[in-house]
Design an enzyme around this catalytic site. Structure first.
Site, mmCIF file in Angstrom:
data_model
loop_
_atom_site.group_PDB
_atom_site.id
_atom_site.type_symbol
_atom_site.label_atom_id
_atom_site.label_comp_id
_atom_site.label_asym_id
_atom_site.label_seq_id
_atom_site.Cartn_x
_atom_site.Cartn_y
_atom_site.Cartn_z
ATOM 1 N N ASP A 1 -3.082 -2.144 9.245
ATOM 2 C CA ASP A 1 -3.225 -2.103 7.785
ATOM 3 C C ASP A 1 -3.654 -0.718 7.319
ATOM 4 O OD1 ASP A 1 -2.923 -3.606 5.381
ATOM 5 O OD2 ASP A 1 -5.094 -3.620 5.143
ATOM 6 N N GLU B 1 -10.349 3.263 -0.157
ATOM 7 C CA GLU B 1 -10.136 2.198 0.831
ATOM 8 C C GLU B 1 -9.870 2.782 2.217
ATOM 9 O OE1 GLU B 1 -9.488 -2.122 1.569
ATOM 10 O OE2 GLU B 1 -10.729 -0.841 0.309
ATOM 11 N N GLU C 1 0.493 -5.983 -4.033
ATOM 12 C CA GLU C 1 -0.924 -6.163 -4.298
ATOM 13 C C GLU C 1 -1.257 -7.615 -4.667
ATOM 14 O OE1 GLU C 1 -2.569 -4.016 -3.118
ATOM 15 O OE2 GLU C 1 -2.433 -2.020 -3.991
ATOM 16 N N GLU D 1 5.416 -8.872 4.204
ATOM 17 C CA GLU D 1 4.028 -9.330 4.281
ATOM 18 C C GLU D 1 3.871 -10.431 5.330
ATOM 19 O OE1 GLU D 1 1.211 -8.479 2.911
ATOM 20 O OE2 GLU D 1 1.838 -6.989 1.445
#
Length: 205
Positions: free
Chosen positions: A43, A79, A128, A191
């Site tokens: 990720d 992040e 998102e 995803e």
């Protein structure tokens, strides 16, 4: 057509991306730490690709969308810094090679550079929104995973996703373009594959 309408049209694909066994295992505590660590490293790679994609989109986006995109870029930088701290605490190597699902997702982002702005914004919102809905499904998270689930379901992130939806809807109206079913399906398939890549055969049995 509002981009959120795409979710109802492809409910099964959306469910596969946001109700994955990986997330179930985070919620009930059965996910092996090694699988979670594999996902974390990948990720971090994906977020770096997403930051590059979003920065390029910001440069060509209509003025009303630039604020939310710029804020998102700043948040992604933060992040990535957070991932660096987490990796150090868990003894992870963020320079480990990308796995095939990560490479494929990065390739999708690269292809979206050639899409019109409305389609690219819709894709970014889908990315998102999938992330938000997926981690919301994992609430409250078990034991060692709870702090991560809380981090990825913070109210500020939900507000950001809502602002992206507004930007994508406005861009679609300005371009007189309907929502792009194909792009949404590509994103949710990416995803789904991304959750699954960290699970070896039998990892949850």
């Amino acid at each position: 057509m509002p981009v959120a309408d795409l979710l109802a049209r492809h409910a099964d694909a959306w469910r596969r991306a946001t109700r994955h066994p990986f997330l179930d295992a985070v919620r009930d505590g059965t996910l092996p730490p090694a699988a979670f660590d594999t996902w974390l490293v990948q990720d971090a790679h994906f977020l770096a690709d997403l930051l590059r994609f979003q920065a390029r989109l910001l440069a060509r986006a209509p003025r009303p969308a630039q604020g939310v995109l710029a804020g998102g870029c700043v948040a992604l930088v933060g992040e990535l810094d957070w991932f660096t701290r987490v990796a150090a605490a868990r003894g992870l190597d963020l320079d480990a090679p990308q796995l095939p699902a990560t490479i494929a997702y990065g390739d999708l982002l690269y292809r979206l550079d050639a899409a019109d702005v409305g389609t690219a914004l819709a894709a970014l919102w889908t990315i998102e929104r999938t992330y938000l809905d997926a981690w919301s499904a994992a609430l409250p998270g078990a034991g060692q995973y709870r702090a991560f689930v809380e981090h990825w379901t913070a109210p500020g992130f939900a507000s950001y996703v809502a602002a992206l939806e507004t930007a994508a809807d406005h861009a679609a109206v300005d371009q007189a373009a309907p929502g792009d079913d194909g792009v949404l399906l590509e994103v949710v398939a990416a995803e789904t594959a991304f959750w699954g890549m960290a699970l070896d055969d039998g990892a949850l049995s």
